[in-house]
Write an enzyme that holds these catalytic residues in place. Structure first.
Site, short mmCIF file in Angstrom:
data_model
loop_
_atom_site.label_atom_id
_atom_site.label_comp_id
_atom_site.label_asym_id
_atom_site.label_seq_id
_atom_site.Cartn_x
_atom_site.Cartn_y
_atom_site.Cartn_z
N LYS A 136 0.91 -0.91 -0.21
CA LYS A 136 -0.10 -0.01 0.03
C LYS A 136 1.01 1.15 0.08
O LYS A 136 2.03 1.11 0.22
CB LYS A 136 -0.78 -0.20 0.99
CG LYS A 136 -0.40 -0.16 2.48
CD LYS A 136 -1.15 -0.12 3.75
CE LYS A 136 -1.89 -1.35 4.18
NZ LYS A 136 -2.37 -1.29 5.43
N LYS A 161 1.34 -9.43 0.74
CA LYS A 161 -0.10 -9.45 0.04
C LYS A 161 -0.18 -8.08 -0.24
O LYS A 161 0.15 -7.12 -0.02
CB LYS A 161 -1.00 -9.90 0.84
CG LYS A 161 -1.50 -8.81 2.10
CD LYS A 161 -2.85 -9.13 2.75
CE LYS A 161 -3.16 -8.24 3.74
NZ LYS A 161 -3.85 -7.15 3.03
N ASP A 163 -2.66 -4.79 -0.73
CA ASP A 163 -3.73 -4.29 0.00
C ASP A 163 -4.91 -4.61 -0.64
O ASP A 163 -4.97 -4.57 -1.78
CB ASP A 163 -3.58 -2.88 0.11
CG ASP A 163 -4.56 -2.12 1.29
OD1 ASP A 163 -4.03 -2.63 2.54
OD2 ASP A 163 -5.27 -1.34 0.97
N HIS A 244 -9.47 -11.98 3.32
CA HIS A 244 -9.72 -10.86 4.07
C HIS A 244 -10.92 -10.47 4.24
O HIS A 244 -11.80 -10.71 3.65
CB HIS A 244 -8.99 -9.67 3.10
CG HIS A 244 -8.73 -8.54 3.82
ND1 HIS A 244 -9.76 -7.60 3.74
CD2 HIS A 244 -7.79 -7.86 4.10
CE1 HIS A 244 -9.27 -6.38 4.29
NE2 HIS A 244 -8.01 -6.65 4.73
#
Lengths: 362, 362
Positions: A136, A161, A163, A244
């Protein structure tokens, strides 16, 4: 129709109202007819949910077990959700807190592809938690994201990973971005999980592309793409699925309604094929309690038919001061998901990864 | 990045807390970094949501508009849900009450296949509401369900749908059941919508089978299969999609959290390709208020880019005494979904359908 699946609900009192509500749920989730409907006795006896005794809990609420024929959930996630929390989801004040499955139901599910053991074997990392971060902020260039990923990998990070907010305008831009980041971590013992999103009928093709790049897994938002979509993809492609919680908070954030945190984020994710379940840790910015977080971890690891244990991945507002608590609360089989505070380390993501790795037991 | 999408939230006070929460949402839903993260100015200015002024509403809560670059939702349902209610869903007390879309965003969506006009044309019915029922109770034999469907059709019913609880153990049993019921209504001016469920990767094949039987549409539970799954299927097959709210109540049932009833059941369903949106009517057993129901109908019909108007289908606990209110509250472009009370008519479903049709204006 003899095997039963037991759903446990918390419902508002007083007792007489709770009794009525429990009976209504048992009807609503099965035959969905008025209580005075002339049901044939075979349906009344075999199909309608059976209401157990009520027990008073705090806040004037009651807990009740309703058992249903497991066959009504048909060995499918969708039918299960419909059965235990279909119309019941629409009643204010009803919270589904547990489901007890018969083995025959669970045996229809293959669960996580990798889970705890598989991911440890992939990484060759044993006896300590894993360190993960998120790429991010959105709006960064491919180059910036790739550099962050490489730096994190150099610093000893285990998993980077996307965002979940990262949006690719097209499949072409997804391919370009993912290739670039994959290249940046190649040669390091660090896995990169791109966010698998986009049009529903493109997901599998995107996943195939990701695996074709030599990557081992993806980040998904099961509440958005559908729990059974994750399960289906997981059954068709041997990838690691990191789930998520985006958009799923409606199910658990209000404690008087919805689905218990650990049931949703632990059990249901595991059943739907997640290898890792991300959730906001207590003490962060989302108000989960320490017990709710411990319960999630317990449901990731406890017995669930033949399904392998999965990784709890507490995250959200974590910093270096909280690592001792993370180690203590979740033990070695957990993924520490550290976003902003790791990227913001004065020495950059590489030093950030090193600093957090240094806080890990072992 | 110049076109903006405006999301309207209600959040808990007091004002200083609400201000902080609004700013946090604007960050959380975009860059998802701590407020003190050293963001490049281009990202801070172009990507982070912009928080409008707070206005006090009832219960010590505040309303605030946050506008985001529409491009961040990428013309996709999944990205939209992630952008406006991804991590924000996890905050207790946050309710998304409206979204204002730029035309450019809406132009990426084709909306309902049939909507109000298309379904009227299919049925050749104009100027009055449509009468629908649900095949139930689960546990009935194929023959019993087919007989109910035929009787309803003979009585002048317009649409008969599977109860969303109906489970078929396999594709083979789905085929057998659907064929039998399709045959039972064939020759009548009554549409039959089977429940499209099952493993995610079988849905399109099941839909193809349904259309191959000469049927025009299906019932789906978008909260279970995923909103973008409905949109994708609707884009690929010219069927009528009747959206059922099972499992979606977690989003709206608690008024202090989640997504406003009409936004979820009206706007989002229409955007995701529903032609009909089923919801529990006020005065039934689920506690929707008359205003919430009127708002749903308004969002089914009001302007939404070039998307055709869709059908509100109030149901749940409806009986003959409530038909005057149904006619008045929803007007002609509505579907009256009458389940148990129609099937329970002393003269059976045929007489039940006649009795309800007789209550319709025209």
């Amino acid at each position: 129709m003899s095997e039963r699946l037991i759903a446990v609900y918390e419902i508002p009192g007083p007792a007489a109202e709770a009794e009525k509500a429990a009976r209504a749920i048992a009807f609503e989730e099965t035959v969905e007819v008025p209580l005075d409907f002339p049901l044939p006795s075979r349906i009344r006896e075999e199909i309608v949910g059976r209401v157990g005794p009520l027990s008073a809990i705090e806040n004037g609420r009651f807990r009740v077990e309703i058992d249903f024929p497991a066959a009504l959930a048909g060995g499918r996630i969708g039918a299960l959700l419909n059965l235990v929390f279909g119309n019941a989801s629409i009643w204010p004040g009803v919270r589904l807190v547990d489901i007890r499955f018969p083995e025959s139901f669970l045996s229809a599910f293959s669960g996580p592809n990798d889970g705890v053991a598989g991911l440890r074997a992939s990484l060759g990392v044993h006896g300590r938690p894993l360190l993960a971060t998120a790429l991010k902020p959105m709006g960064s260039t491919e180059k910036e994201l790739a550099e962050s990923a490489a730096a994190f990998a150099r610093g000893g990070g285990d998993i980077v990973k996307d965002d979940q907010n990262i949006v690719d305008a097209s499949f072409a831009s997804f391919r370009s971005r993912v290739s670039r980041i994959a290249e940046a971590v190649a040669g390091h013992k660090c896995l990169y999980f791109p966010h698998l999103s986009g049009p529903q009928d493109e997901l599998e093709e995107r996943l195939r592309f990701v695996l074709g790049e030599g990557l081992k897994g993806v980040l998904v938002c099961p509440a958005i793409i559908g729990l059974d979509t994750m399960r289906t993809l997981s059954g068709r492609r041997k990838a690691v699925f990191m789930a998520h919680p985006a958009y799923s908070g409606a199910f658990y954030a209000e404690r008087s309604h919805g689905i218990e945190h650990s049931l949703y984020l632990g059990t249901l994710m595991r059943l739907a094929g997640a290898d890792i379940t991300v959730f906001p840790n207590a003490g962060g910015r989302f108000g989960f309690t320490p017990k709710e977080c411990r319960d999630i971890a317990a449901r990731c690891r406890g017995p669930l038919g033949g399904l392998a244990p999965i990784w709890p991945a507490p995250g959200g507002g974590m910093n270096l001061d909280k690592t001792a608590a993370l180690a203590q609360d979740f033990g070695p089989d957990a993924i520490w998901l550290i976003g902003g505070r790791l990227l913001m380390h004065p020495g950059g993501p590489e030093a950030g990864a090193r600093a957090f790795r240094a806080k890990m037991p072992n």
